[in-house]
Design a protein around this motif. Sequence first.
Motif, PDB file in Angstrom:
ATOM      1  N   GLY A  12       9.216   4.970  -6.748  1.00 20.49           N
ATOM      2  CA  GLY A  12       9.918   4.586  -7.965  1.00 20.49           C
ATOM      3  C   GLY A  12       9.701   3.112  -8.269  1.00 20.49           C
ATOM      4  N   MET A  13       9.451   2.801  -9.536  1.00 14.03           N
ATOM      5  CA  MET A  13       9.147   1.423  -9.930  1.00 14.03           C
ATOM      6  C   MET A  13       9.845   1.123 -11.248  1.00 14.03           C
ATOM      7  SD  MET A  13       5.116   1.226  -8.874  1.00 14.03           S
ATOM      8  CE  MET A  13       4.436   2.381  -7.654  1.00 14.03           C
ATOM      9  N   ARG A  14      10.857   0.236 -11.171  1.00 10.44           N
ATOM     10  CA  ARG A  14      11.708  -0.048 -12.325  1.00 10.44           C
ATOM     11  C   ARG A  14      11.205  -1.215 -13.162  1.00 10.44           C
ATOM     12  NH1 ARG A  14      17.039   1.487 -12.778  1.00 10.44           N
ATOM     13  NH2 ARG A  14      17.018   2.034 -10.569  1.00 10.44           N
ATOM     14  N   THR A  15      10.567  -2.206 -12.519  1.00 11.65           N
ATOM     15  CA  THR A  15      10.177  -3.450 -13.187  1.00 11.65           C
ATOM     16  C   THR A  15       8.745  -3.815 -12.801  1.00 11.65           C
ATOM     17  OG1 THR A  15      10.897  -4.865 -11.356  1.00 11.65           O
ATOM     18  CG2 THR A  15      12.559  -4.268 -13.022  1.00 11.65           C
ATOM     19  N   PRO A  16       8.097  -4.693 -13.560  1.00 10.47           N
ATOM     20  CA  PRO A  16       6.766  -5.156 -13.166  1.00 10.47           C
ATOM     21  C   PRO A  16       6.754  -5.798 -11.778  1.00 10.47           C
ATOM     22  CG  PRO A  16       7.210  -5.774 -15.439  1.00 10.47           C
ATOM     23  CD  PRO A  16       8.492  -5.229 -14.884  1.00 10.47           C
ATOM     24  N   GLU A  17       7.834  -6.459 -11.423  1.00  9.83           N
ATOM     25  CA  GLU A  17       7.906  -7.088 -10.108  1.00  9.83           C
ATOM     26  C   GLU A  17       7.898  -6.049  -9.000  1.00  9.83           C
ATOM     27  OE1 GLU A  17       9.082  -9.726 -13.237  1.00  9.83           O
ATOM     28  OE2 GLU A  17       9.948  -7.762 -12.678  1.00  9.83           O
ATOM     29  N   GLN A  18       8.616  -4.940  -9.197  1.00 11.17           N
ATOM     30  CA  GLN A  18       8.595  -3.863  -8.204  1.00 11.17           C
ATOM     31  C   GLN A  18       7.211  -3.232  -8.113  1.00 11.17           C
ATOM     32  OE1 GLN A  18      11.737  -1.050  -8.920  1.00 11.17           O
ATOM     33  NE2 GLN A  18      13.359  -2.513  -8.393  1.00 11.17           N
ATOM     34  N   VAL A  19       6.553  -3.092  -9.239  1.00 13.07           N
ATOM     35  CA  VAL A  19       5.190  -2.559  -9.228  1.00 13.07           C
ATOM     36  C   VAL A  19       4.279  -3.449  -8.394  1.00 13.07           C
ATOM     37  CG1 VAL A  19       3.156  -2.070 -10.625  1.00 13.07           C
ATOM     38  CG2 VAL A  19       5.425  -1.386 -11.449  1.00 13.07           C
ATOM     39  N   ALA A  20       4.341  -4.753  -8.642  1.00 16.45           N
ATOM     40  CA  ALA A  20       3.481  -5.679  -7.913  1.00 16.45           C
ATOM     41  C   ALA A  20       3.761  -5.637  -6.426  1.00 16.45           C
ATOM     42  CB  ALA A  20       3.684  -7.101  -8.449  1.00 16.45           C
ATOM     43  N   ARG A  21       5.034  -5.572  -6.073  1.00 16.06           N
ATOM     44  CA  ARG A  21       5.404  -5.525  -4.664  1.00 16.06           C
ATOM     45  C   ARG A  21       4.898  -4.246  -4.009  1.00 16.06           C
ATOM     46  NH1 ARG A  21       8.988  -1.964  -1.564  1.00 16.06           N
ATOM     47  NH2 ARG A  21       9.881  -3.180   0.141  1.00 16.06           N
ATOM     48  N   ASN A  22       5.056  -3.094  -4.686  1.00 16.66           N
ATOM     49  CA  ASN A  22       4.608  -1.827  -4.106  1.00 16.66           C
ATOM     50  C   ASN A  22       3.086  -1.762  -3.994  1.00 16.66           C
ATOM     51  OD1 ASN A  22       7.190  -0.779  -3.728  1.00 16.66           O
ATOM     52  ND2 ASN A  22       7.251   0.138  -5.773  1.00 16.66           N
ATOM     53  N   ALA A  23       2.393  -2.240  -5.013  1.00 18.13           N
ATOM     54  CA  ALA A  23       0.933  -2.222  -4.966  1.00 18.13           C
ATOM     55  C   ALA A  23       0.418  -3.118  -3.842  1.00 18.13           C
ATOM     56  CB  ALA A  23       0.353  -2.660  -6.296  1.00 18.13           C
ATOM     57  N   ALA A  24       1.105  -4.226  -3.589  1.00 20.74           N
ATOM     58  CA  ALA A  24       0.674  -5.149  -2.545  1.00 20.74           C
ATOM     59  C   ALA A  24       0.780  -4.526  -1.152  1.00 20.74           C
ATOM     60  CB  ALA A  24       1.497  -6.426  -2.600  1.00 20.74           C
ATOM     61  N   LEU A  25       1.644  -3.522  -0.998  1.00 27.19           N
ATOM     62  CA  LEU A  25       1.796  -2.887   0.306  1.00 27.19           C
ATOM     63  C   LEU A  25       0.489  -2.265   0.795  1.00 27.19           C
ATOM     64  CD1 LEU A  25       5.234  -1.070  -0.179  1.00 27.19           C
ATOM     65  CD2 LEU A  25       4.804  -3.244   0.989  1.00 27.19           C
ATOM     66  N   LEU A  26      -0.348  -1.840  -0.143  1.00 23.80           N
ATOM     67  CA  LEU A  26      -1.608  -1.200   0.238  1.00 23.80           C
ATOM     68  C   LEU A  26      -2.562  -2.183   0.903  1.00 23.80           C
ATOM     69  CD1 LEU A  26      -2.237   0.988  -2.938  1.00 23.80           C
ATOM     70  CD2 LEU A  26      -1.179   1.681  -0.782  1.00 23.80           C
ATOM     71  N   GLY A  27      -2.306  -3.488   0.760  1.00 25.32           N
ATOM     72  CA  GLY A  27      -3.181  -4.495   1.357  1.00 25.32           C
ATOM     73  C   GLY A  27      -2.660  -5.086   2.650  1.00 25.32           C
ATOM     74  N   GLU A  28      -1.604  -4.474   3.219  1.00 24.20           N
ATOM     75  CA  GLU A  28      -0.989  -5.036   4.413  1.00 24.20           C
ATOM     76  C   GLU A  28      -1.401  -4.309   5.697  1.00 24.20           C
ATOM     77  OE1 GLU A  28       3.223  -5.503   3.941  1.00 24.20           O
ATOM     78  OE2 GLU A  28       3.028  -6.585   2.044  1.00 24.20           O
ATOM     79  N   GLU A  29      -2.594  -3.777   5.712  1.00 30.63           N
ATOM     80  CA  GLU A  29      -3.074  -3.096   6.915  1.00 30.63           C
ATOM     81  C   GLU A  29      -3.306  -4.102   8.036  1.00 30.63           C
ATOM     82  OE1 GLU A  29      -6.738  -0.133   8.330  1.00 30.63           O
ATOM     83  OE2 GLU A  29      -6.453  -0.673   6.211  1.00 30.63           O
ATOM     84  N   PRO A  30      -2.895  -3.801   9.263  1.00 30.65           N
ATOM     85  CA  PRO A  30      -3.155  -4.708  10.385  1.00 30.65           C
ATOM     86  C   PRO A  30      -4.645  -4.955  10.575  1.00 30.65           C
ATOM     87  CG  PRO A  30      -1.575  -3.004  11.009  1.00 30.65           C
ATOM     88  CD  PRO A  30      -2.124  -2.612   9.669  1.00 30.65           C
ATOM     89  N   ALA A  31      -4.979  -6.072  11.177  1.00 28.48           N
ATOM     90  CA  ALA A  31      -6.387  -6.446  11.361  1.00 28.48           C
ATOM     91  C   ALA A  31      -7.161  -5.401  12.140  1.00 28.48           C
ATOM     92  CB  ALA A  31      -6.466  -7.803  12.058  1.00 28.48           C
ATOM     93  N   ASP A  32      -6.505  -4.739  13.073  1.00 31.37           N
ATOM     94  CA  ASP A  32      -7.195  -3.726  13.879  1.00 31.37           C
ATOM     95  C   ASP A  32      -6.934  -2.310  13.383  1.00 31.37           C
ATOM     96  OD1 ASP A  32      -4.547  -3.772  14.566  1.00 31.37           O
ATOM     97  OD2 ASP A  32      -4.852  -3.793  16.736  1.00 31.37           O
ATOM     98  N   GLY A  33      -6.443  -2.173  12.149  1.00 26.69           N
ATOM     99  CA  GLY A  33      -6.207  -0.858  11.571  1.00 26.69           C
ATOM    100  C   GLY A  33      -4.839  -0.310  11.940  1.00 26.69           C
ATOM    101  N   TRP A  34      -4.555   0.870  11.421  1.00 26.07           N
ATOM    102  CA  TRP A  34      -3.231   1.461  11.612  1.00 26.07           C
ATOM    103  C   TRP A  34      -3.069   2.220  12.920  1.00 26.07           C
ATOM    104  CZ3 TRP A  34       0.523  -0.308   8.811  1.00 26.07           C
ATOM    105  CH2 TRP A  34       0.284  -0.766   7.511  1.00 26.07           C
ATOM    106  N   GLN A  35      -4.135   2.763  13.449  1.00 23.33           N
ATOM    107  CA  GLN A  35      -3.977   3.664  14.596  1.00 23.33           C
ATOM    108  C   GLN A  35      -3.307   3.003  15.803  1.00 23.33           C
ATOM    109  OE1 GLN A  35      -4.606   6.996  14.268  1.00 23.33           O
ATOM    110  NE2 GLN A  35      -3.411   7.041  16.172  1.00 23.33           N
ATOM    111  N   PRO A  36      -3.638   1.737  16.143  1.00 20.31           N
ATOM    112  CA  PRO A  36      -2.923   1.130  17.276  1.00 20.31           C
ATOM    113  C   PRO A  36      -1.404   1.075  17.067  1.00 20.31           C
ATOM    114  CG  PRO A  36      -4.914  -0.101  16.796  1.00 20.31           C
ATOM    115  CD  PRO A  36      -4.745   0.879  15.672  1.00 20.31           C
ATOM    116  N   LEU A  37      -0.957   0.867  15.832  1.00 22.04           N
ATOM    117  CA  LEU A  37       0.479   0.875  15.570  1.00 22.04           C
ATOM    118  C   LEU A  37       1.058   2.263  15.776  1.00 22.04           C
ATOM    119  CD1 LEU A  37       3.158  -0.303  14.607  1.00 22.04           C
ATOM    120  CD2 LEU A  37       2.382   0.039  12.238  1.00 22.04           C
TER     121      LEU A  37
END
Length: 341
Positions: free
Chosen positions: A303-328
Motif C-alpha cells: 500500500g502506498m498513500r503518498t509519493p514519499e511512501q512510494v519512494a521509500r518502498n521502491a528503495a527497499l529493492l536496493g537494500e540487498e546485502p553485499a553477499d546476497g540474501w541467502q546468508p541472511l
Amino acid sequence: MTASSSSSPAAQPLPTREVRATGVRLSTLGFGGAVIGNLYRAVDDATARAAVDAAWDAGIRYFDTAPHYGVGLSERRLGEALSGRPRDEFVVSSKVGRLLRPRDVPLERDDDGFDVPGDLGRVRDYSRDGVLRSVEETLERTGLDRIDVVYVHDPDSDDELGQTVTEALPALVELRDQGVVGAVGAGMNFSGPLTRVLRETDADVVMLAGRYTLLEQGALDDVLPAAVEQGRAVVAVGVFNSGLLARQQVPDDAHWNYEQAPPHVLARARQLAAACAEHGTTLPAAAVAFALAHPAVVDVTLGMRTPEQVARNAALLGEEPADGWQPLWDDLAGRGLLGRG
C-alpha cells in the motif's frame, strides 16, 4: 491532463514476472490501491494522483484496486491517474464479490474502514451474474478498456468459497478465455481456501495476504506448494504483517494481524531486525525480498498513500546485502527465526 505531474525523470520499469502462461506480466513491486481509497484516513485527490505518478516514475507497472476500497474511490482515482499512460505498458487488477449499491438508510461515513461518505454499501455476491455486473461496473468506474487481472475478493465463509469454486471463478475463466480479462484468481487472508481454489478451478493466480512473511510461513504447508505443483502464480500482500515489519526499529505499539502485537511477537520481530542489521540490510527490505524469493511468487504489492511512501518502498529493492540474501536466510533459520510461524 498530463501523463505525469512528476518533474523527476522516470526510472526504467522494474523487472516483471509472468502469471502462468497468460502473457500477463507483473512488476515485482506492485502499487496497492486500498490507501488511495481512504483506508483508515482521508487522502486528497492531488496526493493520491501524485502517489500513482511517483509509482510510475519508480518503475512500478502493476496497480491493484477493488470496488471495496473506498466504495469505488480507489478505482476512480486509479483510472484517472493512469488514463494518460500507454495502455499496454501497465497492468491493473481489481476484484469481484462486492457490488456497490445505495444503502436503504445512508450513513454519515462508511463503516468498513474507509474515510468516505456512507451512502453506498457493499453487497456480497459471488454468483455468475454478480461477477459479470461487477466487472462491467469496474470498467465504468476506472474508465479503462480492460481489467488485466480479476480476483474473487475474500470469499471467507464456506458458502462463499463454494460459490466461488462453482460460479464466480468459472465465470471469470469464461471472460479470460474470451479475451475480456487476462488472468483470474482469488484473494484472501487464509491460505487453506486459496489452496482449494488452485486445486479445484482453473485460476491463474492467487493474492495471499499475510500468510507468507518473514515472521510467519504457514502457507508453505498448503497454497505455495500447490502453486508450484500446478504452475500457478502468487501475489504476496501484507508482507509487513500489519506494519510490524515495516520499520527497522519495531515500536512498542506495533500492530500484527490488525491488532496490538503481543510481547512475544514484538520480541521475535526485533530479533529479525537485529539479524538484518548484522547482514547490512533492514527489516522491511528483507520482508519484501523474502516473499519475492519463493518460486511461486511473482509480485509483492504494498500500500502506498503518498509519493514519499512510494519512494521509500521502491528503495527497499536496493537494500540487498553485499553477499546476497541467502546468508541472511540461512542465519535466520539457524537461529530458529524462520519456521512455519
